[in-house]
Design a protein around this motif. Structure first.
Motif, PDB file in Angstrom:
ATOM      1  N   ASP A  48      55.812  42.198   5.504  1.00 30.02           N
ATOM      2  CA  ASP A  48      56.795  41.964   6.556  1.00 30.02           C
ATOM      3  C   ASP A  48      56.611  40.551   7.092  1.00 30.02           C
ATOM      4  O   ASP A  48      55.771  40.295   7.955  1.00 30.02           O
ATOM      5  CB  ASP A  48      56.619  42.986   7.680  1.00 30.02           C
ATOM      6  CG  ASP A  48      57.750  42.924   8.700  1.00 30.02           C
ATOM      7  OD1 ASP A  48      58.542  41.959   8.640  1.00 30.02           O
ATOM      8  OD2 ASP A  48      57.840  43.835   9.547  1.00 30.02           O
ATOM      9  N   TRP A  90      48.747  39.201  19.061  1.00 28.53           N
ATOM     10  CA  TRP A  90      49.796  40.121  19.508  1.00 28.53           C
ATOM     11  C   TRP A  90      50.393  39.685  20.837  1.00 28.53           C
ATOM     12  O   TRP A  90      51.602  39.838  21.067  1.00 28.53           O
ATOM     13  CB  TRP A  90      49.261  41.545  19.580  1.00 28.53           C
ATOM     14  CG  TRP A  90      49.316  42.206  18.243  1.00 28.53           C
ATOM     15  CD1 TRP A  90      48.264  42.562  17.445  1.00 28.53           C
ATOM     16  CD2 TRP A  90      50.492  42.565  17.522  1.00 28.53           C
ATOM     17  NE1 TRP A  90      48.726  43.110  16.278  1.00 28.53           N
ATOM     18  CE2 TRP A  90      50.081  43.122  16.297  1.00 28.53           C
ATOM     19  CE3 TRP A  90      51.856  42.453  17.790  1.00 28.53           C
ATOM     20  CZ2 TRP A  90      50.995  43.587  15.349  1.00 28.53           C
ATOM     21  CZ3 TRP A  90      52.765  42.903  16.843  1.00 28.53           C
ATOM     22  CH2 TRP A  90      52.329  43.469  15.633  1.00 28.53           C
ATOM     23  N   TRP A 119      52.646  36.670  19.965  1.00 30.51           N
ATOM     24  CA  TRP A 119      53.830  37.124  19.229  1.00 30.51           C
ATOM     25  C   TRP A 119      54.788  37.874  20.143  1.00 30.51           C
ATOM     26  O   TRP A 119      56.006  37.665  20.116  1.00 30.51           O
ATOM     27  CB  TRP A 119      53.395  38.032  18.063  1.00 30.51           C
ATOM     28  CG  TRP A 119      54.538  38.447  17.184  1.00 30.51           C
ATOM     29  CD1 TRP A 119      55.000  37.799  16.069  1.00 30.51           C
ATOM     30  CD2 TRP A 119      55.383  39.601  17.356  1.00 30.51           C
ATOM     31  NE1 TRP A 119      56.070  38.479  15.536  1.00 30.51           N
ATOM     32  CE2 TRP A 119      56.330  39.579  16.311  1.00 30.51           C
ATOM     33  CE3 TRP A 119      55.429  40.621  18.296  1.00 30.51           C
ATOM     34  CZ2 TRP A 119      57.316  40.568  16.174  1.00 30.51           C
ATOM     35  CZ3 TRP A 119      56.409  41.604  18.172  1.00 30.51           C
ATOM     36  CH2 TRP A 119      57.342  41.570  17.120  1.00 30.51           C
ATOM     37  N   SER A 120      54.242  38.754  20.975  1.00 31.55           N
ATOM     38  CA  SER A 120      55.078  39.573  21.840  1.00 31.55           C
ATOM     39  C   SER A 120      55.757  38.752  22.932  1.00 31.55           C
ATOM     40  O   SER A 120      56.909  39.023  23.302  1.00 31.55           O
ATOM     41  CB  SER A 120      54.238  40.694  22.466  1.00 31.55           C
ATOM     42  OG  SER A 120      55.047  41.605  23.156  1.00 31.55           O
ATOM     43  N   TYR A 122      50.511  44.119  22.945  1.00 26.46           N
ATOM     44  CA  TYR A 122      51.825  43.527  23.117  1.00 26.46           C
ATOM     45  C   TYR A 122      52.471  44.106  24.370  1.00 26.46           C
ATOM     46  O   TYR A 122      52.018  45.111  24.923  1.00 26.46           O
ATOM     47  CB  TYR A 122      52.677  43.662  21.865  1.00 26.46           C
ATOM     48  CG  TYR A 122      53.321  44.985  21.580  1.00 26.46           C
ATOM     49  CD1 TYR A 122      54.688  45.044  21.300  1.00 26.46           C
ATOM     50  CD2 TYR A 122      52.589  46.172  21.541  1.00 26.46           C
ATOM     51  CE1 TYR A 122      55.307  46.259  21.015  1.00 26.46           C
ATOM     52  CE2 TYR A 122      53.201  47.374  21.244  1.00 26.46           C
ATOM     53  CZ  TYR A 122      54.559  47.414  20.994  1.00 26.46           C
ATOM     54  OH  TYR A 122      55.175  48.606  20.720  1.00 26.46           O
ATOM     55  N   ASP A 177      46.457  46.269  19.857  1.00 26.53           N
ATOM     56  CA  ASP A 177      47.926  46.260  19.835  1.00 26.53           C
ATOM     57  C   ASP A 177      48.405  45.726  21.184  1.00 26.53           C
ATOM     58  O   ASP A 177      49.229  46.353  21.855  1.00 26.53           O
ATOM     59  CB  ASP A 177      48.438  47.675  19.590  1.00 26.53           C
ATOM     60  CG  ASP A 177      49.841  47.686  18.988  1.00 26.53           C
ATOM     61  OD1 ASP A 177      50.369  46.596  18.723  1.00 26.53           O
ATOM     62  OD2 ASP A 177      50.394  48.774  18.800  1.00 26.53           O
ATOM     63  N   TYR A 191      58.646  37.060  21.244  1.00 27.33           N
ATOM     64  CA  TYR A 191      59.690  38.033  20.893  1.00 27.33           C
ATOM     65  C   TYR A 191      60.477  38.457  22.125  1.00 27.33           C
ATOM     66  O   TYR A 191      61.720  38.509  22.104  1.00 27.33           O
ATOM     67  CB  TYR A 191      59.048  39.248  20.226  1.00 27.33           C
ATOM     68  CG  TYR A 191      60.022  40.345  19.877  1.00 27.33           C
ATOM     69  CD1 TYR A 191      60.780  40.283  18.704  1.00 27.33           C
ATOM     70  CD2 TYR A 191      60.193  41.447  20.718  1.00 27.33           C
ATOM     71  CE1 TYR A 191      61.678  41.277  18.384  1.00 27.33           C
ATOM     72  CE2 TYR A 191      61.089  42.448  20.399  1.00 27.33           C
ATOM     73  CZ  TYR A 191      61.826  42.363  19.235  1.00 27.33           C
ATOM     74  OH  TYR A 191      62.728  43.365  18.927  1.00 27.33           O
ATOM     75  N   ALA A 196      48.213  36.286  11.404  1.00 28.09           N
ATOM     76  CA  ALA A 196      49.567  36.601  10.907  1.00 28.09           C
ATOM     77  C   ALA A 196      49.526  37.029   9.434  1.00 28.09           C
ATOM     78  O   ALA A 196      50.291  37.905   9.016  1.00 28.09           O
ATOM     79  CB  ALA A 196      50.476  35.401  11.085  1.00 28.09           C
ATOM     80  N   GLU A 250      48.617  40.672   9.377  1.00 26.78           N
ATOM     81  CA  GLU A 250      49.585  41.588   9.978  1.00 26.78           C
ATOM     82  C   GLU A 250      50.780  41.889   9.083  1.00 26.78           C
ATOM     83  O   GLU A 250      51.385  42.951   9.206  1.00 26.78           O
ATOM     84  CB  GLU A 250      50.064  41.032  11.325  1.00 26.78           C
ATOM     85  CG  GLU A 250      48.989  41.040  12.411  1.00 26.78           C
ATOM     86  CD  GLU A 250      48.520  42.431  12.773  1.00 26.78           C
ATOM     87  OE1 GLU A 250      49.252  43.417  12.521  1.00 26.78           O
ATOM     88  OE2 GLU A 250      47.402  42.557  13.316  1.00 26.78           O
ATOM     89  N   VAL A 251      51.131  40.996   8.197  1.00 26.53           N
ATOM     90  CA  VAL A 251      52.288  41.257   7.337  1.00 26.53           C
ATOM     91  C   VAL A 251      52.057  42.445   6.406  1.00 26.53           C
ATOM     92  O   VAL A 251      53.004  43.058   5.925  1.00 26.53           O
ATOM     93  CB  VAL A 251      52.664  40.027   6.490  1.00 26.53           C
ATOM     94  CG1 VAL A 251      53.032  38.848   7.371  1.00 26.53           C
ATOM     95  CG2 VAL A 251      51.573  39.649   5.508  1.00 26.53           C
ATOM     96  N   HIS A 275      58.199  38.976   9.056  1.00 24.19           N
ATOM     97  CA  HIS A 275      58.610  38.855  10.450  1.00 24.19           C
ATOM     98  C   HIS A 275      57.448  38.407  11.338  1.00 24.19           C
ATOM     99  O   HIS A 275      57.658  37.779  12.385  1.00 24.19           O
ATOM    100  CB  HIS A 275      59.138  40.210  10.931  1.00 24.19           C
ATOM    101  CG  HIS A 275      59.804  40.191  12.269  1.00 24.19           C
ATOM    102  ND1 HIS A 275      60.900  39.411  12.546  1.00 24.19           N
ATOM    103  CD2 HIS A 275      59.519  40.848  13.418  1.00 24.19           C
ATOM    104  CE1 HIS A 275      61.263  39.594  13.803  1.00 24.19           C
ATOM    105  NE2 HIS A 275      60.445  40.458  14.361  1.00 24.19           N
ATOM    106  N   TYR A 276      56.226  38.708  10.921  1.00 21.52           N
ATOM    107  CA  TYR A 276      55.062  38.392  11.744  1.00 21.52           C
ATOM    108  C   TYR A 276      54.489  37.002  11.458  1.00 21.52           C
ATOM    109  O   TYR A 276      53.583  36.556  12.164  1.00 21.52           O
ATOM    110  CB  TYR A 276      53.970  39.450  11.546  1.00 21.52           C
ATOM    111  CG  TYR A 276      54.396  40.807  12.030  1.00 21.52           C
ATOM    112  CD1 TYR A 276      54.704  41.025  13.367  1.00 21.52           C
ATOM    113  CD2 TYR A 276      54.505  41.882  11.148  1.00 21.52           C
ATOM    114  CE1 TYR A 276      55.110  42.265  13.822  1.00 21.52           C
ATOM    115  CE2 TYR A 276      54.908  43.127  11.595  1.00 21.52           C
ATOM    116  CZ  TYR A 276      55.214  43.318  12.931  1.00 21.52           C
ATOM    117  OH  TYR A 276      55.622  44.540  13.375  1.00 21.52           O
TER     118      TYR A 276
END
Length: 261
Positions: free
Chosen positions: A150, A219, A222-223, A188, A186, A226, A255, A258-259, A152-153
């Protein structure tokens, strides 16, 4: 938190939860395909989490432990039948992705960084919380073998990397991941509950343990990007946490891991 009202019959609840859920409005507030989360609008409010049999056992144990430390919500009941069901009390306040907090991004960064520093400063026994780094690397390998990818990360300058190149980076950086800090795993915004800017609790403790602080930092960064729809507060958040305590290269390398999650 997005909520969709549902009917009680859709849940096929174990009988033990029927009294709690009966004669009340129930909302699906799930954000992950791995588990369903329902909000029961009754009394002070309840959250009921449903997942595959046995998959919530660790989360229950850790939530109970961190609840005793004032960091998590109270576990009211846990049933492992054909599926796992976890009932927790609603914590007063809103999650950190709520508009009232996003409207003040700098104060939000300060609040998140302060809470993260306090979490990372706690001393716990590995036998109680587990070695999260070992679990993390196993999960990444499992995801890679399953073909998960993914992008996206990935950070913007990493976006052109394919599966093979990204996995090579995982192999390169794996030896540098430490297991010397209590992490949430986690971290976020929707997992952080605030009440008028005062920390109330963190939820979803299934990825917690002794691990590498850069996973939590990733996280959070990233959060923030986002939810705020901009990356302009990344540096401010890192400054609030303490940039001198951060390996920026390793933070960005998370990253790659995390993908495959």
């Amino acid at each position: 938190m997005k909520k969709r009202i549902i009917k009680l019959e859709e849940l096929q609840l174990p009988r033990i939860f029927e009294n709690v859920a009966g004669n009340s409005k129930i909302y699906d507030s799930s954000s992950s395909p791995a588990a369903r989360v329902y909000f029961i609008d009754k009394d002070q409010g309840y959250f009921l989490k449903r997942a595959a049999k046995g998959s919530l056992e660790k989360e229950v144990a850790l939530t109970r432990y961190f609840s005793s430390k004032g960091l998590a919500q109270q576990v009211l009941d846990y049933v492992s039948d054909e599926q796992d069901w976890l009932l927790t009390a609603k914590v007063e306040g809103e999650d950190a992705s709520s508009k009232k907090y996003l409207d003040n991004p700098k104060k939000l960064c300060q609040t998140l960084a302060e809470n993260m520093r306090q979490l990372h400063a706690l001393e716990v026994d590995e036998h109680l919380v587990g070695n999260r780094t070992q679990e993390y690397l196993k999960a990444v390998e499992k995801g890679y073998q399953a073909g998960n990818f993914d992008s996206h990360y990935l950070f913007s300058h990493q976006k052109k990397m394919d599966t093979k190149a990204t996995y090579q980076q995982v192999q390169e950086y794996s030896p540098y991941l430490e297991a010397n800090t209590l992490i949430h795993g986690d971290f976020y915004l929707p997992n952080i509950i605030l009440n008028n800017w005062q920390f109330q609790a963190m939820i979803d403790w299934d990825s917690a343990g002794l691990g590498d602080k850069h996973i939590d930092l990733f996280w959070a960064v990233w959060s923030l990007a986002y939810n705020l729809q901009t990356n302009r507060y990344r540096d401010y958040f890192l400054d609030c946490y303490g940039r001198e305590n951060i390996n920026l290269e390793l933070l960005e390398a998370i990253a790659y891991f995390e993908v495959f999650g």
